[in-house]
Write a protein that holds these residues in place. Sequence first.
Motif, PDB file in Angstrom:
ATOM      1  N   ARG A 136      10.193   1.108  30.023  1.00 45.40           N
ATOM      2  CA  ARG A 136      10.825   1.543  31.269  1.00 45.40           C
ATOM      3  C   ARG A 136      12.283   1.075  31.339  1.00 45.40           C
ATOM      4  O   ARG A 136      13.128   1.756  31.930  1.00 45.40           O
ATOM      5  CB  ARG A 136      10.039   1.022  32.471  1.00 45.40           C
ATOM      6  N   GLN A 137      12.575  -0.053  30.740  1.00 40.34           N
ATOM      7  CA  GLN A 137      13.960  -0.517  30.673  1.00 40.34           C
ATOM      8  C   GLN A 137      14.754   0.280  29.648  1.00 40.34           C
ATOM      9  O   GLN A 137      15.945   0.552  29.839  1.00 40.34           O
ATOM     10  CB  GLN A 137      14.006  -1.998  30.320  1.00 40.34           C
ATOM     11  N   LEU A 138      14.093   0.648  28.560  1.00 38.38           N
ATOM     12  CA  LEU A 138      14.756   1.388  27.490  1.00 38.38           C
ATOM     13  C   LEU A 138      15.110   2.804  27.919  1.00 38.38           C
ATOM     14  O   LEU A 138      16.221   3.283  27.676  1.00 38.38           O
ATOM     15  CB  LEU A 138      13.836   1.429  26.267  1.00 38.38           C
ATOM     16  N   ASP A 139      14.182   3.467  28.577  1.00 36.43           N
ATOM     17  CA  ASP A 139      14.342   4.875  28.947  1.00 36.43           C
ATOM     18  C   ASP A 139      15.211   4.994  30.192  1.00 36.43           C
ATOM     19  O   ASP A 139      14.858   4.500  31.264  1.00 36.43           O
ATOM     20  CB  ASP A 139      12.960   5.483  29.191  1.00 36.43           C
ATOM     21  N   GLN A 140      16.342   5.679  30.060  1.00 37.97           N
ATOM     22  CA  GLN A 140      17.284   5.833  31.160  1.00 37.97           C
ATOM     23  C   GLN A 140      17.211   7.202  31.818  1.00 37.97           C
ATOM     24  O   GLN A 140      18.120   7.596  32.552  1.00 37.97           O
ATOM     25  CB  GLN A 140      18.710   5.572  30.661  1.00 37.97           C
ATOM     26  N   GLY A 141      16.134   7.932  31.568  1.00 39.64           N
ATOM     27  CA  GLY A 141      15.965   9.223  32.219  1.00 39.64           C
ATOM     28  C   GLY A 141      15.991  10.378  31.239  1.00 39.64           C
ATOM     29  O   GLY A 141      16.120  10.199  30.024  1.00 39.64           O
ATOM     30  N   ASP A 142      15.847  11.561  31.781  1.00 41.97           N
ATOM     31  CA  ASP A 142      15.795  12.778  30.964  1.00 41.97           C
ATOM     32  C   ASP A 142      17.188  13.365  30.768  1.00 41.97           C
ATOM     33  O   ASP A 142      18.078  13.168  31.604  1.00 41.97           O
ATOM     34  CB  ASP A 142      14.906  13.827  31.636  1.00 41.97           C
ATOM     35  N   PRO A 143      17.387  14.086  29.688  1.00 44.03           N
ATOM     36  CA  PRO A 143      18.670  14.769  29.494  1.00 44.03           C
ATOM     37  C   PRO A 143      18.921  15.759  30.615  1.00 44.03           C
ATOM     38  O   PRO A 143      17.976  16.337  31.164  1.00 44.03           O
ATOM     39  CB  PRO A 143      18.499  15.483  28.149  1.00 44.03           C
ATOM     40  N   PRO A 144      20.174  15.974  30.966  1.00 45.58           N
ATOM     41  CA  PRO A 144      20.483  16.975  32.003  1.00 45.58           C
ATOM     42  C   PRO A 144      20.284  18.373  31.458  1.00 45.58           C
ATOM     43  O   PRO A 144      20.271  18.586  30.240  1.00 45.58           O
ATOM     44  CB  PRO A 144      21.959  16.705  32.303  1.00 45.58           C
ATOM     45  N   PRO A 145      20.109  19.346  32.337  1.00 42.21           N
ATOM     46  CA  PRO A 145      20.003  20.739  31.861  1.00 42.21           C
ATOM     47  C   PRO A 145      21.280  21.129  31.126  1.00 42.21           C
ATOM     48  O   PRO A 145      22.386  20.817  31.566  1.00 42.21           O
ATOM     49  CB  PRO A 145      19.843  21.542  33.153  1.00 42.21           C
ATOM     50  N   CYS A 146      21.129  21.774  30.004  1.00 44.84           N
ATOM     51  CA  CYS A 146      22.289  22.192  29.216  1.00 44.84           C
ATOM     52  C   CYS A 146      22.170  23.682  28.945  1.00 44.84           C
ATOM     53  O   CYS A 146      21.688  24.087  27.881  1.00 44.84           O
ATOM     54  CB  CYS A 146      22.389  21.397  27.920  1.00 44.84           C
ATOM     55  N   GLU A 147      22.578  24.462  29.898  1.00 45.58           N
ATOM     56  CA  GLU A 147      22.468  25.909  29.768  1.00 45.58           C
ATOM     57  C   GLU A 147      23.283  26.398  28.584  1.00 45.58           C
ATOM     58  O   GLU A 147      24.430  26.006  28.390  1.00 45.58           O
ATOM     59  CB  GLU A 147      22.961  26.589  31.049  1.00 45.58           C
ATOM     60  N   GLY A 148      22.657  27.210  27.769  1.00 51.98           N
ATOM     61  CA  GLY A 148      23.348  27.777  26.621  1.00 51.98           C
ATOM     62  C   GLY A 148      23.300  26.905  25.385  1.00 51.98           C
ATOM     63  O   GLY A 148      23.845  27.271  24.350  1.00 51.98           O
ATOM     64  N   ARG A 149      22.624  25.741  25.497  1.00 47.81           N
ATOM     65  CA  ARG A 149      22.510  24.881  24.315  1.00 47.81           C
ATOM     66  C   ARG A 149      21.085  24.931  23.787  1.00 47.81           C
ATOM     67  O   ARG A 149      20.137  25.223  24.515  1.00 47.81           O
ATOM     68  CB  ARG A 149      22.878  23.431  24.672  1.00 47.81           C
TER      69      ARG A 149
END
Length: 325
Positions: A136-149
Motif C-alpha cells: 500500500r505504501q509502494l502503490d501510488q495509484g493507477d495511471p491516468p487515462p491516456c486517450e490515444g495511447r
Amino acid sequence: MRRLLALLGLPLVVTAAGCAPAGSDPAGPTAGGSPSAGGSSASAPDHRWEAFDQRAAEVAGAWRPDPVWSTGYVPLQHATVLTGDPGFNAHTKAAFQAGWYSDQVELPANRPAAGTIRFPDGTMTVPLLSAAEAYRQLDQGDPPPCEGRPKVPGPTVEPGPDGSVGSPVATACIPLTVTAVKLGTASVRTSRGVADVPAWLFTVEELTAPVARLAVAPSAVTAPKDPQPPTGPAPGDIVGAVDLVAVEDARLTVRLGVGACDTGITPLVQERPDVVVVGGRVIRSTGACIAMLKLEPVTVTLKAPLGARPVLDVVSGAPLLLDGR
C-alpha cells in the motif's frame, strides 16, 4: 506525476576538495572548483567561491545531530529501493517513478516477527510491516487515462504502407505487474552508514530486478531532524541541492535547483571530517525568463569516501536524502 519539476541538462563533473578534507584542518583553504578550473589550492585561493565557502562553513558549524543519529535508525534514502539493474525502458521507468503497480499475487496481511537492521557499527531489532502494508505504501495509484495511447507498450508504427501518420508514440499508461513477494533485505544509506535493512522484495514482471519496499514499522523510524540554516538568505548566485542521486565511495551525484535561464552552473563542495556541504554557483539571467525550477544533475569527487558523513544542502542546512528513482 511524482514531480512537476523539469529535469533538463546533462551531468556536470567536478573534482573538488572541500575546505576540510577528512583528516585535515577545518579552517584550511577552500577548493571549490569548476570543470575547467579544476579547483583552487592553498597557494592560489579562488575568491569567486568565497560566498559559498562562508555559507558552507556556517551550515557545517550549525550541524548538531541528535543522539539517535548514532544509536537509532535514521534512513537517508527513499523507502522504495531498486535491488539491481531493472532494465528500464521509457514505459517502465515512467511507471516506476510514478508508483503505478498492479498486484497479481496474494499479499500476506499478517506482520512477521521482528527483524534486524545490520549497521557497520552494530545491529538493531525492529518491528516490521506486513507485505500488504508495504504494498500500500509502494502503490501510488493507477495511471491516468491516456486517450490515444496504447494500453500496453508496443513498437512504434512508422508512416508507410503498413502504418499511418499519427500512430501512438507516447509512453503507454500502464502499471507494473507484481507477480511475487518475499521478505529479504536491501542496502540502505542511513545516519550510521550503509545498512542491511529488512524489506519486502516485489518481483515485477516487466523488470529484471525486484523492487524493494523497506519493511521497518514507522514506530522504529526516526526522520532526520529539522535543519538549522544560517541566519539570512543565501547569496543570490548560490543555489542549493535538492537530493542525492548516487553515492559511489568518494563520488557524489546531486541535483541542484536552478532557474530555467541560469547559466554557468558550477557544482561546489566543502568537505569536513564530520559532514559534507554541497551546492552550486550560477550566473543569473538579466532578461525575462519563465519562473520554473530546473533540477540539474552534477557530480563532485571528495578526497575521501563519504562513509557515514551526512551530505548537507548549503542553502537550507538539511541533510540530503538519496533518491535514485
